[in-house]
Design a protein around this motif. Structure first.
Motif, PDB file in Angstrom:
ATOM      1  N   THR A  41       0.825  -1.211   0.000  1.00 50.07           N
ATOM      2  CA  THR A  41       0.000   0.000   0.000  1.00 50.07           C
ATOM      3  C   THR A  41       0.858   1.260   0.000  1.00 50.07           C
ATOM      4  OG1 THR A  41      -0.185  -0.152   2.429  1.00 50.07           O
ATOM      5  CG2 THR A  41      -1.972  -1.096   1.122  1.00 50.07           C
ATOM      6  N   THR A  45       0.663   4.013  -2.889  1.00 56.75           N
ATOM      7  CA  THR A  45       0.424   5.415  -2.536  1.00 56.75           C
ATOM      8  C   THR A  45       1.442   6.319  -3.221  1.00 56.75           C
ATOM      9  OG1 THR A  45      -0.561   4.887  -0.383  1.00 56.75           O
ATOM     10  CG2 THR A  45       0.391   7.083  -0.640  1.00 56.75           C
ATOM     11  N   ARG A  49       0.557   9.238  -6.014  1.00 54.40           N
ATOM     12  CA  ARG A  49       0.961  10.630  -5.789  1.00 54.40           C
ATOM     13  C   ARG A  49       1.914  11.126  -6.876  1.00 54.40           C
ATOM     14  NH1 ARG A  49       1.897  10.706   0.848  1.00 54.40           N
ATOM     15  NH2 ARG A  49      -0.321  10.379   1.383  1.00 54.40           N
ATOM     16  N   THR A  57      -3.970   8.668  -0.439  1.00 47.03           N
ATOM     17  CA  THR A  57      -3.374   7.558   0.311  1.00 47.03           C
ATOM     18  C   THR A  57      -4.151   6.277   0.038  1.00 47.03           C
ATOM     19  OG1 THR A  57      -2.687   9.063   2.093  1.00 47.03           O
ATOM     20  CG2 THR A  57      -2.735   6.708   2.589  1.00 47.03           C
ATOM     21  N   ILE A  75      -9.098   4.312  -1.184  1.00 47.91           N
ATOM     22  CA  ILE A  75      -8.210   5.458  -1.334  1.00 47.91           C
ATOM     23  C   ILE A  75      -8.817   6.654  -0.614  1.00 47.91           C
ATOM     24  CG2 ILE A  75      -9.181   6.277  -3.519  1.00 47.91           C
ATOM     25  CD1 ILE A  75      -6.122   6.721  -4.305  1.00 47.91           C
TER      26      ILE A  75
END
Length: 207
Positions: A41, A45, A49, A57, A75
């Protein structure tokens, strides 16, 4: 499962030793899996980004249903949960789909499975100016994992020129489609050459 040493059952004669040992092994397995899931995860993330340029996130929720482990990815942005399938017009779904495929491929036995991944229109919901970011992330991960990736897209070639090792074009003809190299060295198709570990190529239709 009971612990043994030198042929002797360490749990023999100790009331409740076997259940406790089994429970502890389950706890350790769950803890290890939790750490792996956190790493996944975290990497997803970073990818979201980097590509979208937004502070989102990725979360993972574990649940047991009918005796099987289920993982649901969500998310968040500014503390608010967002639908992965519709977030940013589907862009979030594109990114997570690619990331999870690369994770799954990296877990396969290379002696039995060729490290080759085809991404068919996985950039379909991304804005054109975000495509190079996705391509750059996929290329970096592919080279790190030693995975050969073929990305099929209808975006303009300029979106891939500096992000891939080769670009191929499919040109329709009377005798079937013809594959030709639009960028990169060589004169044969990937199927003829066999490809190399970590190679990243883009393929698009030629008008």
């Amino acid at each position: 499962m009971a612990a043994r040493q030198g042929g002797a059952d360490l749990g023999a004669g100790v009331p409740g030793a076997r259940p406790r040992a089994s429970e502890r092994l389950d706890e350790l397995s769950s803890e290890l899996f939790g750490r792996v899931l956190e790493e996944i995860t975290s990497n997803l993330t970073l990818a979201v980004r980097d590509i979208l340029g937004q502070d989102r996130t990725v979360r993972a929720v574990r649940d047991v249903q009918r005796g099987k482990l289920h993982i649901t990815f969500t998310i968040e942005q500014d503390g608010q949960e967002e639908d992965i399938l519709t977030g940013q017009g589907g862009s979030v779904c594109n990114i997570l789909s690619v990331g999870l495929r690369l994770v799954a491929l990296s877990q396969l036995d290379p002696a039995r499975h060729r490290p080759f991944l085809v991404l068919d229109e996985q950039d379909c919901w991304l804005k054109p100016d975000l495509v190079p970011r996705l391509t750059g992330v996929v290329k970096a991960v592919a080279h790190k994992l030693g995975v050969q990736v073929l990305l099929i897209s209808h975006h303009h070639l300029d979106r891939f020129s500096f992000k891939v090792d080769r670009i191929y074009g499919l040109e329709p003809g009377r005798d079937g489609a013809r594959l030709r190299i639009l960028q990169g060295e060589g004169e044969e198709s990937p199927s003829a050459q066999g490809g190399t570990d970590g190679e990243f190529a883009a393929d698009r239709g030629v008008d």
